[in-house]
Design a protein around this motif. Sequence first.
Motif, PDB file in Angstrom:
ATOM      1  N   ARG A 226      -8.208  -2.024 -11.502  1.00 30.09           N
ATOM      2  CA  ARG A 226      -7.432  -3.095 -10.863  1.00 30.09           C
ATOM      3  C   ARG A 226      -8.005  -3.399  -9.482  1.00 30.09           C
ATOM      4  O   ARG A 226      -8.149  -4.536  -9.080  1.00 30.09           O
ATOM      5  CB  ARG A 226      -5.958  -2.684 -10.767  1.00 30.09           C
ATOM      6  CG  ARG A 226      -5.062  -3.815 -10.312  1.00 30.09           C
ATOM      7  CD  ARG A 226      -3.620  -3.510 -10.552  1.00 30.09           C
ATOM      8  NE  ARG A 226      -3.142  -2.356  -9.791  1.00 30.09           N
ATOM      9  CZ  ARG A 226      -1.895  -1.907  -9.831  1.00 30.09           C
ATOM     10  NH1 ARG A 226      -1.011  -2.510 -10.601  1.00 30.09           N
ATOM     11  NH2 ARG A 226      -1.516  -0.867  -9.114  1.00 30.09           N
ATOM     12  N   SER A 227      -8.303  -2.343  -8.725  1.00 30.82           N
ATOM     13  CA  SER A 227      -9.021  -2.527  -7.454  1.00 30.82           C
ATOM     14  C   SER A 227      -9.860  -1.274  -7.218  1.00 30.82           C
ATOM     15  O   SER A 227      -9.490  -0.181  -7.644  1.00 30.82           O
ATOM     16  CB  SER A 227      -8.045  -2.784  -6.307  1.00 30.82           C
ATOM     17  OG  SER A 227      -7.080  -1.767  -6.249  1.00 30.82           O
TER      18      SER A 227
ATOM     19  N   ALA B  47      -9.881  18.800 -11.553  1.00 32.41           N
ATOM     20  CA  ALA B  47     -10.440  19.737 -10.570  1.00 32.41           C
ATOM     21  C   ALA B  47      -9.916  19.357  -9.195  1.00 32.41           C
ATOM     22  O   ALA B  47      -9.467  18.237  -8.981  1.00 32.41           O
ATOM     23  CB  ALA B  47     -11.962  19.665 -10.566  1.00 32.41           C
TER      24      ALA B  47
ATOM     25  N   LYS C 205      -7.537   3.785   0.925  1.00 31.98           N
ATOM     26  CA  LYS C 205      -6.910   4.554  -0.156  1.00 31.98           C
ATOM     27  C   LYS C 205      -7.528   5.936  -0.068  1.00 31.98           C
ATOM     28  O   LYS C 205      -8.519   6.132   0.630  1.00 31.98           O
ATOM     29  CB  LYS C 205      -7.258   3.966  -1.518  1.00 31.98           C
ATOM     30  CG  LYS C 205      -6.699   2.597  -1.774  1.00 31.98           C
ATOM     31  CD  LYS C 205      -6.877   2.297  -3.244  1.00 31.98           C
ATOM     32  CE  LYS C 205      -6.984   0.817  -3.478  1.00 31.98           C
ATOM     33  NZ  LYS C 205      -6.987   0.492  -4.890  1.00 31.98           N
TER      34      LYS C 205
ATOM     35  N   SER D 265      -7.556  10.766 -10.528  1.00 30.11           N
ATOM     36  CA  SER D 265      -7.545  11.277 -11.901  1.00 30.11           C
ATOM     37  C   SER D 265      -8.549  10.507 -12.760  1.00 30.11           C
ATOM     38  O   SER D 265      -9.375  11.106 -13.459  1.00 30.11           O
ATOM     39  CB  SER D 265      -6.145  11.145 -12.518  1.00 30.11           C
ATOM     40  OG  SER D 265      -5.179  11.776 -11.711  1.00 30.11           O
TER      41      SER D 265
HETATM   42  P1  NAP Z   1      -3.644   6.860  -8.234  1.00 29.33           P
HETATM   43  O1  NAP Z   1      -4.576   7.300  -7.187  1.00 29.33           O
HETATM   44  O2  NAP Z   1      -2.356   6.297  -7.828  1.00 29.33           O
HETATM   45  O3  NAP Z   1      -4.449   5.859  -9.143  1.00 29.33           O
HETATM   46  C1  NAP Z   1      -3.793   5.089 -10.102  1.00 29.33           C
HETATM   47  C2  NAP Z   1      -4.762   4.090 -10.646  1.00 29.33           C
HETATM   48  O4  NAP Z   1      -4.112   3.335 -11.630  1.00 29.33           O
HETATM   49  C3  NAP Z   1      -5.260   3.093  -9.606  1.00 29.33           C
HETATM   50  O5  NAP Z   1      -6.586   2.779  -9.878  1.00 29.33           O
HETATM   51  C4  NAP Z   1      -4.339   1.908  -9.813  1.00 29.33           C
HETATM   52  O6  NAP Z   1      -4.884   0.686  -9.384  1.00 29.33           O
HETATM   53  C5  NAP Z   1      -4.208   1.950 -11.314  1.00 29.33           C
HETATM   54  N1  NAP Z   1      -3.010   1.305 -11.810  1.00 29.33           N
HETATM   55  C6  NAP Z   1      -1.726   1.645 -11.590  1.00 29.33           C
HETATM   56  N2  NAP Z   1      -0.892   0.828 -12.224  1.00 29.33           N
HETATM   57  C7  NAP Z   1      -1.675  -0.057 -12.886  1.00 29.33           C
HETATM   58  C8  NAP Z   1      -1.408  -1.157 -13.710  1.00 29.33           C
HETATM   59  N3  NAP Z   1      -0.158  -1.539 -14.006  1.00 29.33           N
HETATM   60  N4  NAP Z   1      -2.464  -1.858 -14.205  1.00 29.33           N
HETATM   61  C9  NAP Z   1      -3.712  -1.499 -13.905  1.00 29.33           C
HETATM   62  N5  NAP Z   1      -4.035  -0.467 -13.119  1.00 29.33           N
HETATM   63  C10 NAP Z   1      -3.009   0.244 -12.612  1.00 29.33           C
HETATM   64  O7  NAP Z   1      -3.291   8.053  -9.255  1.00 29.33           O
HETATM   65  P2  NAP Z   1      -4.152   9.338  -9.606  1.00 29.33           P
HETATM   66  O8  NAP Z   1      -5.538   8.965  -9.892  1.00 29.33           O
HETATM   67  O9  NAP Z   1      -3.407  10.092 -10.642  1.00 29.33           O
HETATM   68  O10 NAP Z   1      -4.131  10.149  -8.268  1.00 29.33           O
HETATM   69  C11 NAP Z   1      -2.922  10.333  -7.546  1.00 29.33           C
HETATM   70  C12 NAP Z   1      -3.118  11.376  -6.499  1.00 29.33           C
HETATM   71  O11 NAP Z   1      -3.126  12.645  -7.125  1.00 29.33           O
HETATM   72  C13 NAP Z   1      -4.421  11.313  -5.767  1.00 29.33           C
HETATM   73  O12 NAP Z   1      -4.480  10.379  -4.755  1.00 29.33           O
HETATM   74  C14 NAP Z   1      -4.489  12.730  -5.251  1.00 29.33           C
HETATM   75  O13 NAP Z   1      -3.670  12.897  -4.124  1.00 29.33           O
HETATM   76  C15 NAP Z   1      -3.946  13.519  -6.406  1.00 29.33           C
HETATM   77  N6  NAP Z   1      -5.050  13.961  -7.281  1.00 29.33           N
HETATM   78  C16 NAP Z   1      -5.955  14.811  -6.759  1.00 29.33           C
HETATM   79  C17 NAP Z   1      -7.013  15.212  -7.509  1.00 29.33           C
HETATM   80  C18 NAP Z   1      -8.020  16.131  -6.911  1.00 29.33           C
HETATM   81  O14 NAP Z   1      -7.754  16.904  -6.033  1.00 29.33           O
HETATM   82  N7  NAP Z   1      -9.215  16.044  -7.352  1.00 29.33           N
HETATM   83  C19 NAP Z   1      -7.168  14.764  -8.810  1.00 29.33           C
HETATM   84  C20 NAP Z   1      -6.218  13.900  -9.326  1.00 29.33           C
HETATM   85  C21 NAP Z   1      -5.162  13.498  -8.558  1.00 29.33           C
HETATM   86  P3  NAP Z   1      -4.818   0.245  -7.831  1.00 29.33           P
HETATM   87  O15 NAP Z   1      -5.803   1.121  -7.128  1.00 29.33           O
HETATM   88  O16 NAP Z   1      -5.176  -1.182  -7.830  1.00 29.33           O
HETATM   89  O17 NAP Z   1      -3.398   0.515  -7.397  1.00 29.33           O
END
Ligand code: NAP
Length: 651
Positions: free
Chosen positions: A346-347, A194, A446, A326
Amino acid sequence: MMTSHSDVAALKDLVAEPHLLDARLAQLDTVPLLLVYTHLSGDESLLERCRPYIKGAWSFEVDVPADLQAELRRKMIAVLTDYAETGRALPPAPELEQLQRMCDAAVGQVVPAEYMPMVLEELNFDGTDAKTVRWRKPIANETLAKYNVLVIGLGYSGLAMAIKLKEAGIPFTVVEKNDDVGGTWYENTYPGVAVDTPNHFYSYSFRTESNWDHYFAQGPEIIKYIRSVYHEAELGEHVRFEEEVVSAIWDRHIAQWYVRIRRKDGSEYVHCANVVVSGSGLLNRPSIPDIDGMQDFKGPMFHSARWDHSVDLAGKRVVQIGTGASGMQIAPSIAPKVGHLTVFQRSPHWARKNPLLFAEVTDGVKWGLANIPYYTKWYRFQLLYATSDGVLPSLRKDPNWPEPETSLNAANKAIREQLIEHMRSELGGDEELLAKVTPTFPPYGKRMLRDGNWFRTLTRDNVELVTGPVARITATGVVDKDGIKHPADVIVLATGFKAQAPLSPIEIIGTKGSIRDHWGEDNPRAYLGVTVPHFPNFFILYGPNTNGGHGGSAVFNSECQVRYTMLAIRELIEREAASMDVREEPFEAYNRLVDAEHAQLVWTHPGVKNWYRNKDGRVVTNSPWRLCHYRNLTATFNPADYDIETAKVTA
Ligand code: NAP
C-alpha cells in the motif's frame, strides 16, 4: 568482590596454555576485549591507542590494526595470568570518570554523561541487579499476605514482572491466555520471524545469555530463551495458562479489583486482587482489514500472527498483503518455495542493511562470552549503544530545512541517500522498481525495517510487487486498484496489529468508568506510559507512548516499567495503604511533554501514515524519549504524583 575458589580455578585453566588462549582471544571482538582489559588492568593506554580506529559501536565499524590487536591479546593474557596467580578479586564496576572514558572510546563518540547510571545498571557488574527494588524497612509476612497482584500475560514483560514479584515475596498470580509462555513470540510463528534488535541486548539485563546462535535470533531461539528463564524462575504455582482476563472492575469500598477470568472451556470465575498489572502487550490483536469480497475467497487466508502451518505453500500462487516488519520477513522466506508471490504494497517502508542480520555467533565468540570475565557485559554495552539513541537527533525536524517533504535535516537526508543507494544496488539498477519502493516520507517516519533480502526478493522472476491499495478480493484472487486480478491459492494478511487500542478487548472499569471512556477509540494516554488517573492500583507494561521508534529494545523499556511498578507496589505495601491513583496534574503535564516532543520528531511528519498515530494524528504508541531519559523518569517513584489512600488494607 572476592573471587571464589571456582573462579580462581577457572582462571588458572584459562591461562594454563597461553598459545591456546591467544588463539581464542583472536576470535573475539576487539572492542569488548579492549574494555575487559582496561577494566581488569586499569591501564587505559591501549584504549587511547585503539580509539582512532573505532568509528562506531557495531563490530563492523572497528578496524584496529593487527599489531595493536596482538599487543592487546598479550596484555590480556598477562592480566588474566596475574588474577589467576594472585587470586585477587575482580575489580568492581569502574568509577564514573573511567567508565565515561571507556564508553566514549568504545563507540567512537561522546556518550552523554546521563547514560552512566543506566550503563552501570544494564551491565550489573556485581551481579545483584541494581534494578531490583529492595524493601526500605522490614515487612511482616502478615502484611505481605494482605496483598496480591494479578499479572495479565506471560510474554517478555509479564515474565519480568512475575520474577520481580517473586523475588520480593509479594503474593501474585499470572493469567496467560495461551498454553505456554512467550506472548508475541509464541504467537508469531510465520516463516522468517526474527527479532531486529540484537539479542545480546534484547534479553533481560538480569538474565543474560552467552549462548545465542545468532545476533538477531529467529522466533524459536527467542522462545527457547524465554522458556528457560521461565523454568529457572520456578513460577509454576503462580501461573494459570489457557485462561483469559475478560474484565477488571475496581471496588473502591474494599480497594480491590474484581477480575473476571475465562477458562478454555468457556466457564468464568472472579479473582480478587489489590493490584493488577497488564503485560498484555501492544502488538497483540491482529488487525484484519475489511476488504470488499474477503468472505468470498475460496482458499486459505490467514494473518501473519496466526500462521496456518497446515497449508503447504510449495508451488502455490500466494498473495501477500502488507509490507511492514512481518511482511518483509515473510516474503524472502516463502518466495523460493511458492509458485508465484504477489506482494501488495500500500505504501513503501524504509529498510536498512545490517551485516550481522543473518550472521551466526561463532563458537569462538560464544566461548568468550561464557569464559572471559566481564566480556559478556562489555559486549552488551556495545550492542546497547549501537541500537539505542545515536539516531534520535537525526529524527528531529529542522524548521529551516529546505527539503522538508523528504527529509528532516542534513543527517536525515544523508541516511535517506544511503538507504536509496542500498536499494539501488540490491535491485540491480532497476530504476522503475526503485521508484516503487522508495518512500516519499523521511527515514524513520515508519518503523525502520531491516533488509533481510527483501529488495532482492522483489527482483525474483516469481515475485511481483503491486503498489497501491487492494480494490477487492474475489473467490480466486485479489484485484488491484487498476482492476487487474492477481490469482491466488493462498492469501497472507501481513496487515499489522490494533496497536492504538491497548488492553483491548479487556474491559477495565475504574472509579470513573471504563478505560475506553477515558481513551476513546484510539487515544490511549498514561503517566510514564504506566498509570492512568481513576484506575487505582492498575499498571500497564508496554503501555501508551512507550514503544521505541528510533531504536533501543522493548525488553529494556519493559524492565524500566517493571521497576517503576515495583517501586509503586513497594510504596503501597510499606505504607500498608489500600490504593494509589495517579493525580491528573502530573498525568496531564507528562502527556503535554510527550506531545510537545513528538511535534518536533519524525513521527508527526505530515507525509507519514503509520501505526504510531491515531486518527487525529496524535502519536499514541511511541516514546519520544532517549533511553536514558526514560530510564531516569522511571527509576524513582514520587509518591506526590499519586493520591494514596492510607486507610490500612484489610485482608
Ligand atoms: P505493520 O508494520 O503495521 O504493517 C502492516 C502492513 O500492512 C503495512 O504495509 C500496511 O500498509 C499494510 N496494510 C494494512 N492494512 C492494509 C489494507 N487494508 N490494505 C493493504 N495493505 C494494508 O505490521 P507488521 O508488519 O506486523 O509489524 C508491526 C510491528 O510489529 C512492527 O512495526 C514491529 O514493531 C513489530 N514486529 C517486529 C519484528 C521484528 O522485530 N523483526 C517483526 C515483525 C513485527 P501501510 O504501510 O500503507 O499502512
